[in-house]
Design an enzyme around this catalytic site. Sequence first.
Site, PDB file in Angstrom:
ATOM      1  N   GLU A 446       7.791  17.502 -35.540  1.00  0.00           N
ATOM      2  CA  GLU A 446       6.390  17.110 -35.345  1.00  0.00           C
ATOM      3  C   GLU A 446       5.439  18.305 -35.292  1.00  0.00           C
ATOM      4  O   GLU A 446       4.474  18.321 -34.530  1.00  0.00           O
ATOM      5  CB  GLU A 446       6.248  16.251 -34.083  1.00  0.00           C
ATOM      6  N   GLY A 447       5.721  19.309 -36.103  1.00  0.00           N
ATOM      7  CA  GLY A 447       4.907  20.517 -36.138  1.00  0.00           C
ATOM      8  C   GLY A 447       5.641  21.663 -35.487  1.00  0.00           C
ATOM      9  O   GLY A 447       5.851  21.666 -34.268  1.00  0.00           O
TER      10      GLY A 447
END
Length: 667
Positions: A446-447
């Site tokens: 997620e990043g």
Amino acid sequence: MSATQPAQPAQPAQPAQPVQPGGTQPKVTEREARQVAEAAREQDWRKPSFAKELFLGRFRLDLIHPHPLPADEDVRRGEAFLARLREFCEAQLADGLAARIEREARIPDETVRGLKELGALGMKIDPKYGGLGLTQVYYNKALALVGSLSPAIGALLSAHQSIGVPQPLKMFGTQAQKDAYLPRCATTAISAFLLTEPDVGSDPARLATTAVPDGDDAYVLDGVKLWTTNGVVADLLVVMARVPRSENHRGGITAFVVEADSPGITVENRNSFMGLRGLENGVTRFHRVRVPADQRIGAEGAGLKIALTTLNTGRLSLPAMCVGAGKWCLKIAREWSAVREQWGRPVAQHEAVGAKISFIAATTFALEAVVDLASQMADEDRNDIRIEAALAKLYGSEMACLMADELVQIRGGRGFETAESLAARGERAVPAEQMLRDLRINRIFEGSTEIMHLLIAREAVDAHLSVAGDLIDPEKDLGDKAKAGARAAGFYARWLPRLATGPGHVPGTYRAFHPGGHPDLSTHLRYVERSARKLARSTFYAMSRWQGRMETKQGFLGRIVDIGAELFAMSAACVRAEHLRASGDHGREAYQLADAFCEQSRLRVEELFGRLWSNTDDLDRKVVAGVLSGTYAWLEEGVLDASGDGPWIADATPGPSTRKNVHRPLR
């Protein structure tokens, strides 16, 4: 996910780039990539943000203190579900589920059925669609609990609800879409989110999967998606694909709900990883997959904005599971260090080990404070928490890995030994090494940490770019620059003088955080206030010094963000300690933990401030240039490379699949 570059003014969205012959990714320039990411950002700040104000040098304690509280009905419903979930997890643990998932690399179907019967698939879905309607606070508590049973189960539930079909539809779906899909998602249908491609990670401008309009009532999808968490077992997919621009179509990256068993979809591989062995993550190919137009989420071209907005709260699920990991690390460290003796006393009483235990305890307290505070703010919807959620993800993923690593060190050789091996020779099966492996992905999920640094930095300097962005944009004419100069002069004339002094210099400020007999947390809050102003001054100086080159100073920007993360964590820890004291729940102990964390955090902050201006960034760039040019190739001599000579990136040319479909929906 995409992250916007940190020091460029907002630009209008550019036309979608055509997919190149052979299915390769579109060729885009660095500026075009920035423009795509910038266009996907939420441009406005309609609500206050504690973290945004912090980066601007304004310590708005009033935005987080007194600690926001959930409604009584939310607590009742949440606690009732947690009780049922704990009973289920304890039974599964007693049956050896955790070891079985690690051994078989798969979550048993009967476990998933049990979770469905509990309603765990619909924790965040409104009861009118068959869900439980839990708040973000209790959803996160549930993920921390189930993640302590197995991180793979936590990942399955989180991917389904935080970034899968339910959240995008809740925020952007039509009523017909909600009626059709949310009841399924709440009870039986597992969902997945598909953005990443074999050659596209955090740079969505190069997205190659296409959705070509087929008349007015459908799109045809072609392309390959990589690392599709839940993709192997999913019933429903959220797919990001590029719609070509045409006369009746604005085009751009667009989101679709797609039935996973649609003709033309093939799950070509179930991926295996160093950790999260039960993760149902795969490679999914789309070949001439027809998707009805009414399954498009939002408008054409709105896909990235939908994804980023969804993640504003969706990112909180990951640090929630990191909180659970920290609690488990603390429990094992406490129990082991009390019975393991060296040189006549328990190892916990040796300072070298004790410091590690103190770090785990204090950091777990602070991380829980960060997640609970951000989650409650998300539930109240009074504040904009896009930076807070991103900081929680960044800080939680980094600190959880450190805590697990320290636990392995405390356990010594037993920390490196697998739980199965420990049990085979008659010792307690403590999966410390597995915890370390399982947590490592969180710094990428997620990043990645590096992308989160850039994303948060961009938001942190948004106020500066709003007034002075045209000054550093090489494509703006003199007229635009003159107007920007006038705006900037007015803004900085008001802003800069306020950074010189503030409440942090006044003894006795925040005296409510110094109750009798407790550690003095007011000194830490004064430090946060002073440091926030210093952080803002440092950012302004850097922008003045580097201007348009600021975006290349990623080492500097990363440290700026890390300082902000520490200051946010210190603030949350103090506010939580005061909340627990006021409620009569472990107040003295909470104050001591907050005090310990803040002292540890202050040391890290001072080091980061020093490294803003004294570092090896310039020298590192020279070394990197030498490595890439082959100057240091001689240094690689004397070893063998077992990886072979295969392609670095697998071929993702659109077309029919030639591989067996390994999709296996759970029933």
